[in-house]
Design a protein around this motif. Structure first.
Motif, PDB file in Angstrom:
ATOM      1  N   ASP A  89     129.628  -3.621 -40.710  1.00 39.63           N
ATOM      2  CA  ASP A  89     130.447  -3.767 -39.510  1.00 39.63           C
ATOM      3  C   ASP A  89     130.042  -2.841 -38.373  1.00 39.63           C
ATOM      4  OD1 ASP A  89     132.079  -5.801 -40.555  1.00 39.63           O
ATOM      5  OD2 ASP A  89     133.362  -4.327 -41.558  1.00 39.63           O
ATOM      6  N   SER A  90     129.204  -1.833 -38.658  1.00 42.21           N
ATOM      7  CA  SER A  90     128.802  -0.892 -37.598  1.00 42.21           C
ATOM      8  C   SER A  90     127.498  -0.202 -37.977  1.00 42.21           C
ATOM      9  CB  SER A  90     129.884   0.174 -37.389  1.00 42.21           C
ATOM     10  OG  SER A  90     129.953   1.034 -38.520  1.00 42.21           O
ATOM     11  N   ARG A  91     126.868   0.406 -36.994  1.00 36.55           N
ATOM     12  CA  ARG A  91     125.658   1.195 -37.244  1.00 36.55           C
ATOM     13  C   ARG A  91     125.997   2.382 -38.148  1.00 36.55           C
ATOM     14  NH1 ARG A  91     121.485   0.078 -33.338  1.00 36.55           N
ATOM     15  NH2 ARG A  91     120.610   2.163 -33.623  1.00 36.55           N
ATOM     16  N   GLU A  92     127.139   3.007 -37.897  1.00 36.33           N
ATOM     17  CA  GLU A  92     127.546   4.177 -38.675  1.00 36.33           C
ATOM     18  C   GLU A  92     127.744   3.810 -40.148  1.00 36.33           C
ATOM     19  OE1 GLU A  92     128.128   4.606 -34.497  1.00 36.33           O
ATOM     20  OE2 GLU A  92     129.123   3.168 -35.804  1.00 36.33           O
ATOM     21  N   GLU A  93     128.419   2.678 -40.381  1.00 32.92           N
ATOM     22  CA  GLU A  93     128.633   2.234 -41.757  1.00 32.92           C
ATOM     23  C   GLU A  93     127.291   1.882 -42.413  1.00 32.92           C
ATOM     24  OE1 GLU A  93     131.561  -0.780 -44.177  1.00 32.92           O
ATOM     25  OE2 GLU A  93     130.761  -1.475 -42.253  1.00 32.92           O
ATOM     26  N   SER A  94     126.376   1.281 -41.651  1.00 32.66           N
ATOM     27  CA  SER A  94     125.040   0.959 -42.159  1.00 32.66           C
ATOM     28  C   SER A  94     124.321   2.225 -42.602  1.00 32.66           C
ATOM     29  CB  SER A  94     124.211   0.257 -41.079  1.00 32.66           C
ATOM     30  OG  SER A  94     124.807  -0.951 -40.692  1.00 32.66           O
ATOM     31  N   ASP A  95     124.363   3.266 -41.766  1.00 30.44           N
ATOM     32  CA  ASP A  95     123.711   4.535 -42.095  1.00 30.44           C
ATOM     33  C   ASP A  95     124.319   5.169 -43.337  1.00 30.44           C
ATOM     34  OD1 ASP A  95     121.912   4.417 -39.963  1.00 30.44           O
ATOM     35  OD2 ASP A  95     123.238   5.559 -38.617  1.00 30.44           O
ATOM     36  N   ARG A  96     125.659   5.135 -43.450  1.00 29.05           N
ATOM     37  CA  ARG A  96     126.344   5.735 -44.597  1.00 29.05           C
ATOM     38  C   ARG A  96     125.955   5.027 -45.888  1.00 29.05           C
ATOM     39  NH1 ARG A  96     130.246   4.545 -47.839  1.00 29.05           N
ATOM     40  NH2 ARG A  96     130.908   2.683 -46.710  1.00 29.05           N
ATOM     41  N   VAL A  97     125.971   3.691 -45.880  1.00 32.61           N
ATOM     42  CA  VAL A  97     125.645   2.920 -47.081  1.00 32.61           C
ATOM     43  C   VAL A  97     124.168   3.082 -47.431  1.00 32.61           C
ATOM     44  CG1 VAL A  97     125.463   0.559 -47.987  1.00 32.61           C
ATOM     45  CG2 VAL A  97     127.564   1.328 -46.865  1.00 32.61           C
ATOM     46  N   TYR A  98     123.300   3.063 -46.427  1.00 32.24           N
ATOM     47  CA  TYR A  98     121.858   3.256 -46.675  1.00 32.24           C
ATOM     48  C   TYR A  98     121.619   4.616 -47.336  1.00 32.24           C
ATOM     49  CZ  TYR A  98     116.829   3.269 -45.908  1.00 32.24           C
ATOM     50  OH  TYR A  98     115.475   3.299 -46.090  1.00 32.24           O
ATOM     51  N   LYS A  99     122.224   5.647 -46.783  1.00 27.58           N
ATOM     52  CA  LYS A  99     122.062   6.993 -47.340  1.00 27.58           C
ATOM     53  C   LYS A  99     122.582   7.059 -48.776  1.00 27.58           C
ATOM     54  CE  LYS A  99     123.334  11.804 -46.688  1.00 27.58           C
ATOM     55  NZ  LYS A  99     124.227  12.746 -46.035  1.00 27.58           N
ATOM     56  N   GLY A 100     123.741   6.470 -49.021  1.00 32.37           N
ATOM     57  CA  GLY A 100     124.323   6.504 -50.363  1.00 32.37           C
ATOM     58  C   GLY A 100     123.490   5.751 -51.380  1.00 32.37           C
ATOM     59  N   LEU A 101     123.073   4.534 -51.036  1.00 29.37           N
ATOM     60  CA  LEU A 101     122.310   3.728 -51.986  1.00 29.37           C
ATOM     61  C   LEU A 101     120.906   4.265 -52.231  1.00 29.37           C
ATOM     62  CD1 LEU A 101     123.285   0.096 -50.915  1.00 29.37           C
ATOM     63  CD2 LEU A 101     123.917   1.271 -53.041  1.00 29.37           C
ATOM     64  N   SER A 102     120.311   4.907 -51.221  1.00 28.88           N
ATOM     65  CA  SER A 102     118.938   5.391 -51.387  1.00 28.88           C
ATOM     66  C   SER A 102     118.869   6.720 -52.141  1.00 28.88           C
ATOM     67  CB  SER A 102     118.231   5.509 -50.032  1.00 28.88           C
ATOM     68  OG  SER A 102     118.879   6.446 -49.205  1.00 28.88           O
ATOM     69  N   GLU A 103     120.016   7.374 -52.349  1.00 28.82           N
ATOM     70  CA  GLU A 103     120.030   8.640 -53.087  1.00 28.82           C
ATOM     71  C   GLU A 103     119.493   8.417 -54.506  1.00 28.82           C
ATOM     72  OE1 GLU A 103     123.367  11.721 -54.680  1.00 28.82           O
ATOM     73  OE2 GLU A 103     123.555  11.023 -52.611  1.00 28.82           O
ATOM     74  N   GLY A 104     118.395   9.073 -54.821  1.00 26.18           N
ATOM     75  CA  GLY A 104     117.770   8.935 -56.119  1.00 26.18           C
ATOM     76  C   GLY A 104     116.889   7.704 -56.239  1.00 26.18           C
ATOM     77  N   GLY A 105     116.825   6.913 -55.178  1.00 29.76           N
ATOM     78  CA  GLY A 105     116.009   5.700 -55.175  1.00 29.76           C
ATOM     79  C   GLY A 105     114.826   5.860 -54.239  1.00 29.76           C
ATOM     80  N   GLU A 106     114.404   4.744 -53.654  1.00 27.72           N
ATOM     81  CA  GLU A 106     113.255   4.762 -52.759  1.00 27.72           C
ATOM     82  C   GLU A 106     113.622   4.079 -51.446  1.00 27.72           C
ATOM     83  OE1 GLU A 106     108.709   3.012 -52.422  1.00 27.72           O
ATOM     84  OE2 GLU A 106     109.807   2.786 -54.287  1.00 27.72           O
ATOM     85  N   ALA A 107     113.576   4.845 -50.373  1.00 29.10           N
ATOM     86  CA  ALA A 107     113.830   4.307 -49.041  1.00 29.10           C
ATOM     87  C   ALA A 107     112.538   3.661 -48.553  1.00 29.10           C
ATOM     88  CB  ALA A 107     114.268   5.431 -48.102  1.00 29.10           C
ATOM     89  N   THR A 108     112.498   2.322 -48.549  1.00 29.57           N
ATOM     90  CA  THR A 108     111.254   1.632 -48.209  1.00 29.57           C
ATOM     91  C   THR A 108     111.120   1.332 -46.722  1.00 29.57           C
ATOM     92  OG1 THR A 108     112.303  -0.459 -48.818  1.00 29.57           O
ATOM     93  CG2 THR A 108     110.926   0.597 -50.481  1.00 29.57           C
TER      94      THR A 108
END
Length: 143
Positions: A89-108
């Motif tokens: 719904d927003s850029r801020e929410e996108s950044d929060r979810v991206y940061k959370g999901l990429s923790e311990g993973g791979e930011a491609t």
């Protein structure tokens, strides 16, 4: 068709995966069913009975669902044939979810403005699931 709910299969760590997703997206599980509470699983090995038969986590207007694959069935191998695309719904929410999901993973592909107009990024989470995160002011339902 109104929607598609992704169904994810894991080799015994579904509960860990879904608790991680719950920590990122929030909300409560709509259902958690264990093998031991399911008719027809009485003869399953004792060490597998506490596994997840079915779990469901509402995320926006979708539901992510999953299961543990019993050892008597072909086990899951991590692959690249499926990505989950989530529209935020927003850029801020996108950044929060991206940061959370990429923790311990791979930011491609870091979150960035794309030539087609979306704010978009891609990652593979620590459980091998590929995510595409997108925010747009365009109304895709009318395309």
């Amino acid at each position: 068709m109104k929607f598609i709910n992704p169904y994810l299969n894991f080799n015994g760590n579904t509960e860990e995966v879904f608790n991680f997703y719950k920590s990122v997206f929030g909300g409560e599980f709509a259902m958690v069913m264990r093998f031991r509470d399911t008719q027809g699983c009485e003869d399953m090995p004792e060490e597998e009975k506490d596994g997840i038969m079915h779990i469901a986590l509402p995320v926006g207007s979708s539901v992510i669902m999953g299961t543990d694959v019993p050892k008597s069935m072909p086990q899951v191998t991590t692959g690249s044939s499926v990505s989950l695309c989530i529209h935020m719904d927003s850029r801020e929410e996108s950044d929060r979810v991206y940061k959370g999901l990429s923790e311990g993973g791979e930011a491609t592909m870091p979150m960035a403005d794309m030539f087609w107009g979306d704010y978009y990024g891609m990652l593979t989470d620590k459980f091998g699931i590929q995510w595409m995160i997108s925010f747009s002011t365009q109304d895709y339902s009318k395309m």
